[in-house]
Design a protein around this motif. Structure first.
Motif, PDB file in Angstrom:
ATOM      1  N   VAL A 220      -6.031 -30.125 -85.331  1.00  0.00           N
ATOM      2  CA  VAL A 220      -5.908 -31.326 -84.291  1.00  0.00           C
ATOM      3  C   VAL A 220      -6.531 -30.532 -83.038  1.00  0.00           C
ATOM      4  CG1 VAL A 220      -3.661 -32.016 -85.591  1.00  0.00           C
ATOM      5  CG2 VAL A 220      -3.600 -30.430 -84.060  1.00  0.00           C
ATOM      6  N   ASP A 221      -6.449 -29.083 -82.708  1.00  0.00           N
ATOM      7  CA  ASP A 221      -6.972 -28.403 -81.588  1.00  0.00           C
ATOM      8  C   ASP A 221      -8.340 -28.606 -81.369  1.00  0.00           C
ATOM      9  OD1 ASP A 221      -7.873 -25.864 -79.738  1.00  0.00           O
ATOM     10  OD2 ASP A 221      -5.698 -26.286 -79.294  1.00  0.00           O
ATOM     11  N   GLN A 222      -8.869 -29.618 -80.506  1.00  0.00           N
ATOM     12  CA  GLN A 222     -10.221 -29.803 -80.359  1.00  0.00           C
ATOM     13  C   GLN A 222     -10.934 -28.518 -80.044  1.00  0.00           C
ATOM     14  OE1 GLN A 222     -11.621 -32.645 -81.272  1.00  0.00           O
ATOM     15  NE2 GLN A 222      -9.717 -33.241 -81.886  1.00  0.00           N
ATOM     16  N   SER A 223     -10.580 -27.775 -79.305  1.00  0.00           N
ATOM     17  CA  SER A 223     -11.459 -26.560 -78.870  1.00  0.00           C
ATOM     18  C   SER A 223     -11.723 -25.615 -80.002  1.00  0.00           C
ATOM     19  CB  SER A 223     -10.830 -25.619 -77.712  1.00  0.00           C
ATOM     20  OG  SER A 223      -9.347 -25.265 -78.035  1.00  0.00           O
ATOM     21  N   LEU A 224     -10.632 -25.492 -81.025  1.00  0.00           N
ATOM     22  CA  LEU A 224     -10.661 -24.640 -82.160  1.00  0.00           C
ATOM     23  C   LEU A 224     -11.743 -25.448 -83.008  1.00  0.00           C
ATOM     24  CD1 LEU A 224      -6.820 -23.490 -82.536  1.00  0.00           C
ATOM     25  CD2 LEU A 224      -8.872 -22.173 -81.768  1.00  0.00           C
ATOM     26  N   LEU A 225     -11.454 -26.625 -83.282  1.00  0.00           N
ATOM     27  CA  LEU A 225     -12.067 -27.543 -84.080  1.00  0.00           C
ATOM     28  C   LEU A 225     -13.727 -27.251 -83.912  1.00  0.00           C
ATOM     29  CD1 LEU A 225     -10.513 -31.023 -84.734  1.00  0.00           C
ATOM     30  CD2 LEU A 225     -11.145 -29.224 -86.420  1.00  0.00           C
ATOM     31  N   ALA A 226     -14.096 -27.008 -82.553  1.00  0.00           N
ATOM     32  CA  ALA A 226     -15.522 -26.878 -82.246  1.00  0.00           C
ATOM     33  C   ALA A 226     -16.040 -25.567 -82.768  1.00  0.00           C
ATOM     34  CB  ALA A 226     -15.538 -26.818 -80.804  1.00  0.00           C
ATOM     35  N   ARG A 227     -15.050 -24.515 -82.876  1.00  0.00           N
ATOM     36  CA  ARG A 227     -15.734 -23.214 -83.256  1.00  0.00           C
ATOM     37  C   ARG A 227     -15.043 -22.686 -84.481  1.00  0.00           C
ATOM     38  NH1 ARG A 227     -15.151 -19.332 -78.385  1.00  0.00           N
ATOM     39  NH2 ARG A 227     -16.389 -18.144 -79.709  1.00  0.00           N
ATOM     40  N   THR A 228     -14.241 -23.232 -85.180  1.00  0.00           N
ATOM     41  CA  THR A 228     -13.558 -22.720 -86.404  1.00  0.00           C
ATOM     42  C   THR A 228     -13.534 -23.881 -87.381  1.00  0.00           C
ATOM     43  OG1 THR A 228     -11.312 -23.094 -85.816  1.00  0.00           O
ATOM     44  CG2 THR A 228     -12.316 -21.026 -85.035  1.00  0.00           C
ATOM     45  N   ARG A 229     -13.453 -23.595 -88.734  1.00  0.00           N
ATOM     46  CA  ARG A 229     -13.234 -24.532 -89.823  1.00  0.00           C
ATOM     47  C   ARG A 229     -12.122 -23.960 -90.669  1.00  0.00           C
ATOM     48  NH1 ARG A 229     -15.702 -23.109 -94.326  1.00  0.00           N
ATOM     49  NH2 ARG A 229     -17.473 -21.490 -94.057  1.00  0.00           N
ATOM     50  N   LEU A 230     -11.104 -24.797 -90.935  1.00  0.00           N
ATOM     51  CA  LEU A 230     -10.036 -24.224 -92.019  1.00  0.00           C
ATOM     52  C   LEU A 230     -10.758 -24.116 -93.295  1.00  0.00           C
ATOM     53  CD1 LEU A 230      -7.377 -23.276 -92.562  1.00  0.00           C
ATOM     54  CD2 LEU A 230      -6.477 -25.717 -92.917  1.00  0.00           C
ATOM     55  N   ASP A 231     -10.793 -22.989 -94.109  1.00  0.00           N
ATOM     56  CA  ASP A 231     -11.497 -22.810 -95.151  1.00  0.00           C
ATOM     57  C   ASP A 231     -10.633 -22.725 -96.414  1.00  0.00           C
ATOM     58  OD1 ASP A 231     -13.900 -21.588 -96.637  1.00  0.00           O
ATOM     59  OD2 ASP A 231     -12.774 -20.332 -97.227  1.00  0.00           O
ATOM     60  N   SER A 232      -9.130 -22.004 -96.316  1.00  0.00           N
ATOM     61  CA  SER A 232      -8.465 -21.934 -97.420  1.00  0.00           C
ATOM     62  C   SER A 232      -7.042 -21.821 -97.013  1.00  0.00           C
ATOM     63  CB  SER A 232      -9.072 -20.921 -98.313  1.00  0.00           C
ATOM     64  OG  SER A 232      -8.007 -20.655 -99.411  1.00  0.00           O
ATOM     65  N   VAL A 233      -6.109 -22.117 -97.555  1.00  0.00           N
ATOM     66  CA  VAL A 233      -4.737 -21.764 -97.576  1.00  0.00           C
ATOM     67  C   VAL A 233      -4.305 -20.978 -98.894  1.00  0.00           C
ATOM     68  CG1 VAL A 233      -2.292 -22.357 -97.479  1.00  0.00           C
ATOM     69  CG2 VAL A 233      -3.870 -23.330 -96.258  1.00  0.00           C
ATOM     70  N   THR A 234      -4.440 -19.665 -98.977  1.00  0.00           N
ATOM     71  CA  THR A 234      -4.322 -18.877-100.230  1.00  0.00           C
ATOM     72  C   THR A 234      -2.670 -18.369-100.159  1.00  0.00           C
ATOM     73  OG1 THR A 234      -6.510 -18.150 -99.941  1.00  0.00           O
ATOM     74  CG2 THR A 234      -4.885 -16.880-101.461  1.00  0.00           C
ATOM     75  N   THR A 235      -2.217 -18.661-101.380  1.00  0.00           N
ATOM     76  CA  THR A 235      -0.765 -18.321-101.439  1.00  0.00           C
ATOM     77  C   THR A 235      -0.671 -17.140-102.660  1.00  0.00           C
ATOM     78  OG1 THR A 235       0.129 -20.444-100.701  1.00  0.00           O
ATOM     79  CG2 THR A 235       1.565 -18.950-102.207  1.00  0.00           C
ATOM     80  N   VAL A 236      -0.164 -16.082-102.331  1.00  0.00           N
ATOM     81  CA  VAL A 236       0.222 -14.824-103.235  1.00  0.00           C
ATOM     82  C   VAL A 236       1.740 -15.049-103.703  1.00  0.00           C
ATOM     83  CG1 VAL A 236       0.299 -12.462-103.482  1.00  0.00           C
ATOM     84  CG2 VAL A 236      -1.255 -13.493-101.775  1.00  0.00           C
ATOM     85  N   VAL A 237       1.590 -15.144-105.035  1.00  0.00           N
ATOM     86  CA  VAL A 237       2.972 -15.275-105.813  1.00  0.00           C
ATOM     87  C   VAL A 237       3.085 -13.922-106.548  1.00  0.00           C
ATOM     88  CG1 VAL A 237       3.868 -16.795-107.792  1.00  0.00           C
ATOM     89  CG2 VAL A 237       2.410 -17.792-105.926  1.00  0.00           C
ATOM     90  N   ASP A 238       4.377 -13.746-106.606  1.00  0.00           N
ATOM     91  CA  ASP A 238       5.018 -12.688-107.358  1.00  0.00           C
ATOM     92  C   ASP A 238       5.233 -13.032-108.643  1.00  0.00           C
ATOM     93  OD1 ASP A 238       6.512 -10.531-108.657  1.00  0.00           O
ATOM     94  OD2 ASP A 238       7.725 -10.301-106.670  1.00  0.00           O
ATOM     95  N   ALA A 239       4.419 -12.740-109.728  1.00  0.00           N
ATOM     96  CA  ALA A 239       4.582 -13.252-111.213  1.00  0.00           C
ATOM     97  C   ALA A 239       6.050 -12.861-111.733  1.00  0.00           C
ATOM     98  CB  ALA A 239       3.542 -12.680-112.219  1.00  0.00           C
ATOM     99  N   HIS A 240       6.676 -11.725-111.523  1.00  0.00           N
ATOM    100  CA  HIS A 240       7.691 -11.223-111.779  1.00  0.00           C
ATOM    101  C   HIS A 240       9.147 -11.703-111.222  1.00  0.00           C
ATOM    102  CE1 HIS A 240      11.107  -7.892-112.420  1.00  0.00           C
ATOM    103  NE2 HIS A 240      10.482  -8.082-113.625  1.00  0.00           N
ATOM    104  N   ASN A 241       9.131 -12.182-110.327  1.00  0.00           N
ATOM    105  CA  ASN A 241      10.180 -12.735-109.422  1.00  0.00           C
ATOM    106  C   ASN A 241      10.112 -14.326-109.198  1.00  0.00           C
ATOM    107  OD1 ASN A 241      11.900 -10.420-109.306  1.00  0.00           O
ATOM    108  ND2 ASN A 241      10.203  -9.878-107.995  1.00  0.00           N
ATOM    109  N   ILE A 242       8.919 -14.883-109.453  1.00  0.00           N
ATOM    110  CA  ILE A 242       8.640 -16.514-108.825  1.00  0.00           C
ATOM    111  C   ILE A 242       9.945 -17.315-109.604  1.00  0.00           C
ATOM    112  CG2 ILE A 242       7.129 -16.852-110.597  1.00  0.00           C
ATOM    113  CD1 ILE A 242       7.197 -18.163-106.966  1.00  0.00           C
ATOM    114  N   ARG A 243      10.210 -17.359-110.550  1.00  0.00           N
ATOM    115  CA  ARG A 243      11.117 -18.010-111.065  1.00  0.00           C
ATOM    116  C   ARG A 243      12.457 -18.134-110.376  1.00  0.00           C
ATOM    117  NH1 ARG A 243       9.610 -20.453-116.121  1.00  0.00           N
ATOM    118  NH2 ARG A 243       8.308 -19.151-117.364  1.00  0.00           N
ATOM    119  N   ARG A 244      12.999 -16.834-110.108  1.00  0.00           N
ATOM    120  CA  ARG A 244      14.330 -16.635-109.226  1.00  0.00           C
ATOM    121  C   ARG A 244      13.878 -17.287-107.853  1.00  0.00           C
ATOM    122  NH1 ARG A 244      14.072 -11.825-109.238  1.00  0.00           N
ATOM    123  NH2 ARG A 244      14.746 -11.502-111.504  1.00  0.00           N
ATOM    124  N   GLN A 245      12.809 -16.942-107.276  1.00  0.00           N
ATOM    125  CA  GLN A 245      12.583 -17.419-105.899  1.00  0.00           C
ATOM    126  C   GLN A 245      12.420 -18.815-105.731  1.00  0.00           C
ATOM    127  OE1 GLN A 245       8.908 -15.330-105.381  1.00  0.00           O
ATOM    128  NE2 GLN A 245       9.812 -13.342-104.878  1.00  0.00           N
TER     129      GLN A 245
END
Length: 392
Positions: A124-149
Motif C-alpha cells: 500500500v505504500d506507494q514510495s516502497l512499491l516503486a522500489r521494492t516488491r514483496l517476494d515471500s512470507v516465509t514461516t519457520v515451524v518447530d516440528a517438535h513443538n508445533i502441535r502444542r503451539q
C-alpha cells in the motif's frame, strides 16, 4: 496491488527490477535466528539487507561485523543488518537511501506475531512499491513443538496460514513416521505453501529466496506445484459441480487443475466418491487443533465462470470480509475466453490478471483457495457456483 474497489484486473506489468523483500516469521524458538545467522554469515555471494527488531537476539560474532553505526551493521560477506527502533517505513527508507549496497531485503518479525501488517506495508505504500516488491512470507515451524503451539496460540496458526512457504525445522527431533502427519497438519492451515524440511535451518537458500510468491505472473505456476486437495468433503447442492475441501490435504503429490494433462481436474473433482464414512487420520485435528478458527477451503468447478459475476463477487468478498480472509489465490476458467484468469488477495487487497491460454487437451476448470477465519460461515461454495456462466 490494487484495492478491490478499483480495478481487480490491471494491465500486465513491465519486467520487475525492484528489490525483492522476504518476510521471515515463525513462533518463538522455531529457528529464525539460526536461519538469519546463516544468511548474514555465509559466503553465498549475495548482498542482503536484514531488518530485525532487536539486533541483540541475533548474536552475530564480532569478527563478522565490518562497520557499525547506530542502526546499521555491515557483515564481511557484504550483507547488512539493521534494527527496527521505530517506524518500519522509516527504517526501510533509510536503507533504500544507500543504493548499491544490497540486492534484496529480509525482514524478521520477532515481536510482531502477525506478518500481515508488515506484508501490507509493501502493498500500500506507494514510495516502497516503486522500489521494492514483496517476494515471500516465509514461516519457520518447530516440528517438535508445533502441535502444542497450535493448541495454545492463535499467533502460530496465523503465521502458518499467511505464509507462501514453510521451513519445517528441527525435523531430527521427530520420528520419520510423524513428519507426514505434521505436514498434513500444516497443509490443513495452508494448502498452497510448499514445505522445506530442515535441521538447524539447513534449507538451501536458493530454494527459499527470490521465490516470487506474490508475483501475479507466477501464481498459476505456484498453484500447479501445490498438491491438490483430497476430495473428502464434497459440497453437492442441486447437481452443482463445485466442491469444497476443508482443512486437510492428502499426502500424495497430485497436480492442480492447471497441469498439462486432463486427469488432474478429474482426480480432484470429477469423481463422486463418498469419503464421509472413511476415517482420515488427523483430519479433524488439522482443522481444529488450534483455537484461532483458521482453516482453508479449496473450491473447484468444471463450469466456466461469468467474468462479470466472478469479478464482482471476489471484489465484494475481500472488501466486506477481507479482515477474516488472510490469503486467497485462484485460477479461473472464464466463459468465452481462451486465457486463464489468475488472482490473489491479501486481506482486502485484490490483484488479478489474464495469463497464458489454456493448452490443447488441458482440462479447463476453476480452482480457488481461501485461507482465513470462520470460512464455513461465509457460504463460499454456494456463492462461487452462482458465478457460473449460463449454459448455451
Amino acid at each position: 496491488m490494487q484495492e478491490a474497489s478499483r480495478h481487480p484486473y490491471p494491465a500486465p506489468a513491465a519486467p520487475d527490477d525492484r528489490l525483492p523483500v522476504t518476510i521471515l516469521t515463525g513462533y518463538l524458538g522455531a529457528g529464525k535466528t539460526t536461519l538469519l545467522n546463516r544468511i548474514l554469515s555465509e559466503d553465498h555471494g549475495r548482498r542482503y539487507a536484514v531488518i530485525v527488531n532487536e539486533f541483540g537476539e541475533i548474536g552475530i560474532d564480532n569478527e563478522l561485523v565490518v562497520d557499525t553505526d547506530e542502526e546499521l551493521f555491515e557483515m564481511n560477506n557484504g550483507c547488512v543488518c539493521c534494527t527496527v527502533r521505530g517506524d518500519l517505513i522509516r527504517t526501510l527508507h533509510g536503507l533504500l537511501a544507500r543504493p548499491g549496497r544490497f540486492e534484496a531485503i529480509i525482514i524478521e518479525t520477532t515481536g510482531l506475531a502477525d506478518p500481515g501488517p508488515v506484508a501490507q506495508t509493501f502493498l500500500v505504500d506507494q514510495s516502497l512499491l516503486a522500489r521494492t516488491r514483496l517476494d515471500s512470507v516465509t514461516t519457520v515451524v518447530d516440528a517438535h513443538n508445533i502441535r502444542r503451539q497450535l493448541e495454545h496460540s492463535a499467533d502460530a496458526a496465523e503465521q502458518i496460514a499467511f505464509a507462501d512457504q514453510i521451513v519445517l525445522n528441527k525435523t531430527e527431533l521427530v520420528g520419520a513416521e510423524e513428519l507426514p502427519r505434521i505436514e498434513s497438519l500444516l497443509r490443513g492451515l495452508n494448502p498452497l505453501a510448499p514445505i522445506h524440511r530442515s535441521r538447524r535451518a539447513d534449507v538451501a537458500l536458493d530454494s527459499i529466496l527470490n521465490r516470487g510468491g506474490f508475483d501475479i505472473d507466477r501464481i498459476g505456476t505456484l498453484m500447479q506445484e501445490a498438491p491438490a486437495p483430497h476430495a473428502h468433503d464434497h459440497a453437492h447442492e442441486g447437481g452443482h459441480s463445485a466442491h469444497a475441501h476443508h482443512g486437510h490435504e492428502c499426502e500424495e503429490d497430485h497436480d492442480g487443475c492447471g497441469h498439462d494433462h486432463a486427469t488432474a481436474c478429474d482426480h480432484e473433482c470429477g469423481h463422486d466418491h463418498d469419503h464421509h464414512g472413511h476415517e482420515h487420520e488427523h483430519a479433524h485435528e488439522a482443522s481444529h487443533i488450534h483455537q484461532s478458527g483458521i482453516s482453508s477451503i479449496s473450491l473447484t468447478s468444471h463450469r466456466p465462470m461469468d467474468e462479470a459475476r466472478i469479478s464482482h463477487w471476489l471484489g465484494r468478498l475481500v472488501t466486506e470480509q477481507g479482515a477474516d480472509i488472510l490469503r486467497a489465490k485462484g485460477i479461473i476458467d472464464v466463459a468465452g475466453d481462451d486465457r486463464r484468469l489468475v488472482f490473489q488477495s491479501v486481506h482486502m487487497l485484490l490483484e488479478g490478471d489474464w495469463q497464458r491460454p489454456w493448452r490443447p487437451g488441458e482440462q479447463r476448470c476453476s480452482r480457488l483457495v481461501f485461507i482465513g477465519r470462520k470460512l464455513e460461515e461465509k457460504g463460499l461454495p454456494q456463492a462461487f457456483e452462482a458465478c457460473a456462466a449460463e449454459s448455451p
